[in-house]
Design an enzyme around this catalytic site. Structure first.
Site, PDB file in Angstrom:
ATOM      1  N   TYR A  84      37.369  41.908  41.302  1.00 25.47           N
ATOM      2  CA  TYR A  84      37.012  42.096  39.900  1.00 25.47           C
ATOM      3  C   TYR A  84      38.024  43.092  39.336  1.00 25.47           C
ATOM      4  O   TYR A  84      37.888  44.300  39.495  1.00 25.47           O
ATOM      5  CB  TYR A  84      35.581  42.608  39.758  1.00 25.47           C
ATOM      6  CG  TYR A  84      35.144  42.831  38.325  1.00 25.47           C
ATOM      7  CD1 TYR A  84      35.577  41.983  37.305  1.00 25.47           C
ATOM      8  CD2 TYR A  84      34.305  43.888  37.994  1.00 25.47           C
ATOM      9  CE1 TYR A  84      35.174  42.179  36.003  1.00 25.47           C
ATOM     10  CE2 TYR A  84      33.888  44.087  36.693  1.00 25.47           C
ATOM     11  CZ  TYR A  84      34.334  43.232  35.705  1.00 25.47           C
ATOM     12  OH  TYR A  84      33.944  43.443  34.399  1.00 25.47           O
ATOM     13  N   ASP A 123      37.584  37.497  39.132  1.00 30.59           N
ATOM     14  CA  ASP A 123      37.852  37.689  37.718  1.00 30.59           C
ATOM     15  C   ASP A 123      39.095  38.556  37.626  1.00 30.59           C
ATOM     16  O   ASP A 123      39.044  39.765  37.859  1.00 30.59           O
ATOM     17  CB  ASP A 123      36.650  38.373  37.049  1.00 30.59           C
ATOM     18  CG  ASP A 123      36.811  38.483  35.541  1.00 30.59           C
ATOM     19  OD1 ASP A 123      37.958  38.362  35.058  1.00 30.59           O
ATOM     20  OD2 ASP A 123      35.812  38.698  34.844  1.00 30.59           O
TER      21      ASP A 123
END
Length: 202
Positions: A84, A123
């Site tokens: 992330y 992500d």
């Protein structure tokens, strides 16, 4: 969902939870959770059908190891890295840290790749090309679409197989219409895994 998809891995980002907060335990999966020091912030998790040989939380530099942003699982033939990536934030308040993260992440992945192939997913908080946004012009200098962030994802690191997957997504209108806060999900084969991956699902 776990039973329906029957995936080998479920990689989740921005979990915002601490260990023990998950109120489910999918049968047949081993859970790996990496939480931020700050409760309710960031975090990553992986549910793996096959237990990993080893697990690493974070990167090599401690400065990156307080927000729960990276989990690395080792298997006999590859590493799986769930990320992330930090957002550059409004007015690019965190762009310097983002650049440090990118450089340190690159070194970390190269070190892993010297041992065995790497699957990187998560992500990544970047839109690499103009085609990744419906309206690229107005989004210039927005978090996730700065020249600095885009240059860190060099074309040679976008495997041709990934490009074909993105093209398939575009055909069904799956590209993000607007980059708000730099949120953009990606999947990369950072290595030599073409022949080991039977099916991809985005």
């Amino acid at each position: 969902m776990f039973r329906t998809l029957d995936a080998d891995f479920f990689c989740i980002q921005e979990t915002k939870m601490q260990p023990g907060q998950a109120d489910f335990a999918p049968e047949g999966y081993t859970e790996y959770i990496y939480s931020a020091d700050k409760k309710g912030y960031s975090g990553t998790a992986v549910w793996a059908k096959t237990p990993a040989l080893s697990v690493r939380y974070g990167l090599d530099e401690d400065v990156h190891n307080h927000e729960g942003r990276a989990i690395t699982l080792e298997y006999p033939d590859f590493y799986l890295v769930n990320l992330y990536v930090p957002n550059a934030q409004n007015e690019l308040a965190r762009i310097d840290y983002r650049m440090q993260w990118e450089d340190d992440l690159r070194r970390y992945l190269q070190k892993l790749d010297a041992e065995k192939p790497v699957i990187l997913c998560g992500d990544l908080n970047v839109a690499h090309e103009d085609i990744d946004l419906k309206n690229p012009g107005p989004n210039r200098r927005n978090p996730g679409f700065t020249d600095e962030e885009r240059e860190k994802m060099t074309p040679e690191e976008l495997n041709e197989r990934v490009k074909s997957l993105i093209a398939d997504m575009e055909e069904i209108g799956a590209r993000p219409a607007y980059l708000r806060g730099g949120s953009y999900n990606d999947y990369l084969e950072y290595g030599r895994l073409k022949d080991l991956i039977a099916k991809e699902c985005i």
